[in-house]
Design an enzyme around this catalytic site. Sequence first.
Site, PDB file in Angstrom:
ATOM      1  N   ARG A 148       0.830  -1.213   0.000  1.00 38.93           N
ATOM      2  CA  ARG A 148       0.000   0.000   0.000  1.00 38.93           C
ATOM      3  C   ARG A 148       0.866   1.265   0.000  1.00 38.93           C
ATOM      4  O   ARG A 148       0.687   2.161  -0.831  1.00 38.93           O
ATOM      5  CB  ARG A 148      -0.916  -0.002   1.233  1.00 38.93           C
ATOM      6  CG  ARG A 148      -2.049  -0.986   1.150  1.00 38.93           C
ATOM      7  CD  ARG A 148      -2.793  -1.052   2.467  1.00 38.93           C
ATOM      8  NE  ARG A 148      -1.962  -1.654   3.485  1.00 38.93           N
ATOM      9  CZ  ARG A 148      -2.063  -2.928   3.880  1.00 38.93           C
ATOM     10  NH1 ARG A 148      -2.984  -3.700   3.355  1.00 38.93           N
ATOM     11  NH2 ARG A 148      -1.268  -3.415   4.801  1.00 38.93           N
ATOM     12  N   ILE A 149       1.840   1.331   0.932  1.00 43.00           N
ATOM     13  CA  ILE A 149       2.638   2.553   1.058  1.00 43.00           C
ATOM     14  C   ILE A 149       3.594   2.680  -0.126  1.00 43.00           C
ATOM     15  O   ILE A 149       3.699   3.757  -0.742  1.00 43.00           O
ATOM     16  CB  ILE A 149       3.380   2.574   2.417  1.00 43.00           C
ATOM     17  CG1 ILE A 149       2.347   2.607   3.553  1.00 43.00           C
ATOM     18  CG2 ILE A 149       4.332   3.762   2.519  1.00 43.00           C
ATOM     19  CD1 ILE A 149       2.907   2.351   4.941  1.00 43.00           C
ATOM     20  N   THR A 200       8.587  -2.625   3.562  1.00 46.54           N
ATOM     21  CA  THR A 200       8.144  -4.001   3.839  1.00 46.54           C
ATOM     22  C   THR A 200       7.779  -4.096   5.320  1.00 46.54           C
ATOM     23  O   THR A 200       8.160  -3.232   6.107  1.00 46.54           O
ATOM     24  CB  THR A 200       9.296  -5.000   3.591  1.00 46.54           C
ATOM     25  OG1 THR A 200      10.305  -4.753   4.568  1.00 46.54           O
ATOM     26  CG2 THR A 200       9.887  -4.861   2.201  1.00 46.54           C
ATOM     27  N   ARG A 229      10.203   0.004   9.317  1.00 40.36           N
ATOM     28  CA  ARG A 229      10.505  -0.548  10.633  1.00 40.36           C
ATOM     29  C   ARG A 229      12.013  -0.560  10.855  1.00 40.36           C
ATOM     30  O   ARG A 229      12.781  -0.925   9.943  1.00 40.36           O
ATOM     31  CB  ARG A 229      10.014  -1.996  10.759  1.00 40.36           C
ATOM     32  CG  ARG A 229       8.585  -2.126  11.211  1.00 40.36           C
ATOM     33  CD  ARG A 229       8.350  -1.544  12.612  1.00 40.36           C
ATOM     34  NE  ARG A 229       6.950  -1.564  12.984  1.00 40.36           N
ATOM     35  CZ  ARG A 229       6.056  -0.631  12.653  1.00 40.36           C
ATOM     36  NH1 ARG A 229       6.400   0.422  11.930  1.00 40.36           N
ATOM     37  NH2 ARG A 229       4.806  -0.726  13.061  1.00 40.36           N
ATOM     38  N   ASP A 253      12.774   7.270  10.066  1.00 44.24           N
ATOM     39  CA  ASP A 253      11.636   7.556  10.946  1.00 44.24           C
ATOM     40  C   ASP A 253      11.550   6.491  12.036  1.00 44.24           C
ATOM     41  O   ASP A 253      10.852   6.666  13.029  1.00 44.24           O
ATOM     42  CB  ASP A 253      10.339   7.550  10.122  1.00 44.24           C
ATOM     43  CG  ASP A 253       9.112   7.890  10.955  1.00 44.24           C
ATOM     44  OD1 ASP A 253       9.201   8.854  11.756  1.00 44.24           O
ATOM     45  OD2 ASP A 253       8.072   7.215  10.818  1.00 44.24           O
ATOM     46  N   GLU A 258      13.667   1.941  19.887  1.00 42.83           N
ATOM     47  CA  GLU A 258      13.018   3.263  19.967  1.00 42.83           C
ATOM     48  C   GLU A 258      12.662   3.595  21.406  1.00 42.83           C
ATOM     49  O   GLU A 258      12.092   2.741  22.092  1.00 42.83           O
ATOM     50  CB  GLU A 258      11.756   3.270  19.091  1.00 42.83           C
ATOM     51  CG  GLU A 258      12.105   3.175  17.617  1.00 42.83           C
ATOM     52  CD  GLU A 258      10.887   3.126  16.689  1.00 42.83           C
ATOM     53  OE1 GLU A 258       9.754   3.306  17.153  1.00 42.83           O
ATOM     54  OE2 GLU A 258      11.085   2.893  15.489  1.00 42.83           O
ATOM     55  N   HIS A 276       9.399   8.291  14.711  1.00 48.27           N
ATOM     56  CA  HIS A 276       8.318   7.385  14.288  1.00 48.27           C
ATOM     57  C   HIS A 276       7.016   8.168  14.058  1.00 48.27           C
ATOM     58  O   HIS A 276       5.987   7.911  14.701  1.00 48.27           O
ATOM     59  CB  HIS A 276       8.107   6.281  15.330  1.00 48.27           C
ATOM     60  CG  HIS A 276       7.461   5.050  14.750  1.00 48.27           C
ATOM     61  ND1 HIS A 276       7.770   3.786  15.166  1.00 48.27           N
ATOM     62  CD2 HIS A 276       6.518   4.888  13.780  1.00 48.27           C
ATOM     63  CE1 HIS A 276       7.036   2.895  14.493  1.00 48.27           C
ATOM     64  NE2 HIS A 276       6.269   3.560  13.638  1.00 48.27           N
TER      65      HIS A 276
HETATM   66  N1  LIG Z   1       6.547   4.771  10.134  1.00 48.21           N
HETATM   67  C1  LIG Z   1       5.288   4.543  10.400  1.00 48.21           C
HETATM   68  O1  LIG Z   1       4.688   5.210  11.216  1.00 48.21           O
HETATM   69  C2  LIG Z   1       4.579   3.443   9.683  1.00 48.21           C
HETATM   70  C3  LIG Z   1       5.251   2.339   9.276  1.00 48.21           C
HETATM   71  N2  LIG Z   1       4.585   1.335   8.625  1.00 48.21           N
HETATM   72  C4  LIG Z   1       5.366   0.169   8.194  1.00 48.21           C
HETATM   73  O2  LIG Z   1       5.301   0.080   6.783  1.00 48.21           O
HETATM   74  C5  LIG Z   1       5.184  -1.280   6.427  1.00 48.21           C
HETATM   75  C6  LIG Z   1       4.504  -1.393   5.078  1.00 48.21           C
HETATM   76  O3  LIG Z   1       3.155  -0.976   5.188  1.00 48.21           O
HETATM   77  P1  LIG Z   1       2.098  -1.267   4.022  1.00 48.21           P
HETATM   78  O4  LIG Z   1       2.617  -0.777   2.730  1.00 48.21           O
HETATM   79  O5  LIG Z   1       0.788  -0.775   4.503  1.00 48.21           O
HETATM   80  O6  LIG Z   1       2.114  -2.860   4.026  1.00 48.21           O
HETATM   81  P2  LIG Z   1       1.723  -3.835   2.851  1.00 48.21           P
HETATM   82  O7  LIG Z   1       1.489  -5.150   3.468  1.00 48.21           O
HETATM   83  O8  LIG Z   1       0.655  -3.236   2.006  1.00 48.21           O
HETATM   84  O9  LIG Z   1       3.051  -3.905   1.970  1.00 48.21           O
HETATM   85  C7  LIG Z   1       4.196  -4.608   2.335  1.00 48.21           C
HETATM   86  C8  LIG Z   1       4.843  -5.106   1.066  1.00 48.21           C
HETATM   87  O10 LIG Z   1       6.091  -5.681   1.398  1.00 48.21           O
HETATM   88  C9  LIG Z   1       6.273  -6.776   0.538  1.00 48.21           C
HETATM   89  N3  LIG Z   1       7.281  -7.679   1.053  1.00 48.21           N
HETATM   90  C10 LIG Z   1       7.152  -8.611   2.024  1.00 48.21           C
HETATM   91  N4  LIG Z   1       8.302  -9.284   2.187  1.00 48.21           N
HETATM   92  C11 LIG Z   1       9.174  -8.759   1.295  1.00 48.21           C
HETATM   93  C12 LIG Z   1      10.534  -9.041   1.002  1.00 48.21           C
HETATM   94  N5  LIG Z   1      11.214  -9.999   1.640  1.00 48.21           N
HETATM   95  N6  LIG Z   1      11.144  -8.300   0.056  1.00 48.21           N
HETATM   96  C13 LIG Z   1      10.473  -7.325  -0.585  1.00 48.21           C
HETATM   97  N7  LIG Z   1       9.170  -7.040  -0.375  1.00 48.21           N
HETATM   98  C14 LIG Z   1       8.535  -7.744   0.584  1.00 48.21           C
HETATM   99  C15 LIG Z   1       4.911  -7.402   0.433  1.00 48.21           C
HETATM  100  O11 LIG Z   1       4.779  -8.212  -0.729  1.00 48.21           O
HETATM  101  C16 LIG Z   1       4.019  -6.188   0.354  1.00 48.21           C
HETATM  102  O12 LIG Z   1       3.762  -5.822  -0.985  1.00 48.21           O
HETATM  103  C17 LIG Z   1       4.383  -1.889   7.576  1.00 48.21           C
HETATM  104  O13 LIG Z   1       4.669  -3.263   7.714  1.00 48.21           O
HETATM  105  C18 LIG Z   1       4.802  -1.105   8.773  1.00 48.21           C
HETATM  106  O14 LIG Z   1       5.826  -1.795   9.450  1.00 48.21           O
HETATM  107  C19 LIG Z   1       3.258   1.424   8.320  1.00 48.21           C
HETATM  108  C20 LIG Z   1       2.548   2.515   8.710  1.00 48.21           C
HETATM  109  C21 LIG Z   1       3.141   3.599   9.467  1.00 48.21           C
HETATM  110  O1  LIG Z   2       1.863   5.849  15.049  1.00 50.61           O
HETATM  111  C1  LIG Z   2       1.840   4.634  15.194  1.00 50.61           C
HETATM  112  O2  LIG Z   2       1.025   4.036  15.904  1.00 50.61           O
HETATM  113  C2  LIG Z   2       2.827   3.796  14.423  1.00 50.61           C
HETATM  114  C3  LIG Z   2       2.280   3.432  13.090  1.00 50.61           C
HETATM  115  C4  LIG Z   2       3.002   2.310  12.522  1.00 50.61           C
HETATM  116  O3  LIG Z   2       4.189   2.172  12.642  1.00 50.61           O
HETATM  117  C5  LIG Z   2       2.245   1.287  11.806  1.00 50.61           C
HETATM  118  O4  LIG Z   2       1.037   1.494  11.575  1.00 50.61           O
HETATM  119  O5  LIG Z   2       2.832   0.267  11.456  1.00 50.61           O
END
Ligand SMILES: NC(=O)C1=CN([C@@H]2O[C@H](COP(=O)(O)OP(=O)(O)OC[C@H]3O[C@@H](n4cnc5c(N)ncnc54)[C@H](O)[C@@H]3O)[C@@H](O)[C@H]2O)C=CC1
Ligand SMILES: O=C(O)CCC(=O)C(=O)O
Length: 524
Positions: A148-149, A200, A229, A253, A258, A276
């Site tokens: 998604r991201i 990822t 992460r 981030d 953390e 974060h």
């Molecule tokens: N900094 C923050 O506040 C936030 C961080 N995140 C992090 O961002 C990550 C991604 O979020 P979304 O895009 O929503 O998740 P998502 O599940 O939509 O996308 C993750 C992608 O990673 C891919 N993937 C999995 N294993 C892989 C590998 N070994 N090599 C390459 N690609 C691989 C998957 O196929 C998938 O397309 C989350 O898991 C979360 O940890 C999410 C939201 C907020």
């Molecule tokens: O602000 C938060 O709760 C962290 C969000 C996040 O890292 C996630 O949704 O994976």
Amino acid sequence: MFRILVSDKMSGDGLKPLLDAENVEIVQQNVADVEEQLHTFDALLVRSATKVTEELLSKMSQLKIVGRAGVGVDNIDIEAATKHGVVVINAPNGNTISTAEHTFAMMASLVRHIPQANISVKSREWNRSAFVGTELYGKSLGIVGFGRIGTEIANRARAFGMDVLVFDPFLTKERAIKMGVTVCTLDELLQTADIITVHTPLTKETKGILNKETIAKTKKGIYLLNCARGGIIDEEGLIYHLENGHIAGVALDVFEVEPPQSSKLLDFEQVITTPHLGASTKEAQLNVAAQVSEEVLLFLDGNPVTSSINLPTLSKEVYEKIQPFHLLAKQMGNIVSQCMKEPVHDISIDFEGSVTDLETSYITKSLITGFLRPRVDSTVNEVNAGIIAQERGISFGEKYIPNNSGYENCITVKVSGDHSAFEIKGTYVPHYGQRIVALNGFDIDFYPVGHLLYIQHTDKPGVIGRVGQILGEHGLNIATMQVGRKNKGGEAIMMLSFDKQLEQASLNELKNIQDIVSIHTIEL
Ligand SMILES: NC(=O)C1=CN([C@@H]2O[C@H](COP(=O)(O)OP(=O)(O)OC[C@H]3O[C@@H](n4cnc5c(N)ncnc54)[C@H](O)[C@@H]3O)[C@@H](O)[C@H]2O)C=CC1
Ligand SMILES: O=C(O)CCC(=O)C(=O)O
């Protein structure tokens, strides 16, 4: 009344569905501050700060669901939650845009040295030559993880005139073409990209996917970003290549620990950071809190969840179709378990007819739950049934077979024990209900509810009459009775139902009737 603990800070507006609900009491406090009450909560809502560990789950003995207001669930021990029968849900879409925008803001800041220039100006300096940057236009952006991201970042990057390279082993060619990105191997991405950003989840495979060795394959002067992460880019590897001048800049981030108080990374001028903040916007926080609140409420009211990490997720519409089979399967598993008082090592489930159009894995889990309930002390449910069966050496599997039963839909369960085997067939007839239509090869037809008595006997005159007489003498009214036999004078069965539970004295008398082979009470 359900008690819900909201352990991390969440949007008040997002929690509104819970605050407005009449059957819910909300406590907004950290888990550490309500130690004595932990066993009283039905649901726990967290962001990333609260660590949902085996130890915490053991203390929360009433817990049914953990709602993660966000995407990453690496702060939750999913395996332990599954073992404890606790459903884990997240809010997968609510913070996608905010995190993508934050990553993009970090990227622009990184290549134009905005944070460093800001500090400089506020220190009353005017050093324009120290902050000459690089354009994003025409550069290659490597995205590791195109979910998604990653997708939202690609959209923004293309609007900035960047070439987008993607590495994601689960990405289909069709989707890549549709999104206008170039799919490549990790090595190709490392060698070609000018800027690399990771999106990822943190898994065994992605931990340290960028490390001392892989970063060495990137172009000198590479920019790296991690807004996913901590640990996806190995921090030691980063430090090594920052020190040797290979990396031009890093935006972080997230960190391995953390807050990263003692991290050497904070000492580098070319490292920019945020605490974060990816999902820290009013919009994202409202979205994720509202998403989990609504989902937790639905779950506690007995509805299916749509974004579970450890259960098959079903829409309400699909769940309504599955529900009658879910109940039938649970009853069938329960009947077998009560009739087979011996160790069991395999359960095979055959589906035929229209039930095969449904998500049968959910029905299978229900059957295993029904089977384990009379045998397992701990709470068993669809979440942990598979694990508990495995722990007890019970294998199980499902398959679809041609529809030869004569019923529009049919579930056949064959259970192998140490000393015997048991077979049961059930069907669901709309507007009529769940029916058991065969037991161990005997055709029969009964409704699987209430207090039942299953008798195996020899097909001889007087046996049924004697059973009725003894039950009558004990004041037991037979509500329904079904009999079945294979051959005249051969093995036969009876299934009787009662308005109340049978007492041991009546059972003992029944057992003494000549020609009765076995008797099992079944409580459903
Ligand atoms: N900094 C923050 O506040 C936030 C961080 N995140 C992090 O961002 C990550 C991604 O979020 P979304 O895009 O929503 O998740 P998502 O599940 O939509 O996308 C993750 C992608 O990673 C891919 N993937 C999995 N294993 C892989 C590998 N070994 N090599 C390459 N690609 C691989 C998957 O196929 C998938 O397309 C989350 O898991 C979360 O940890 C999410 C939201 C907020
Ligand atoms: O602000 C938060 O709760 C962290 C969000 C996040 O890292 C996630 O949704 O994976």
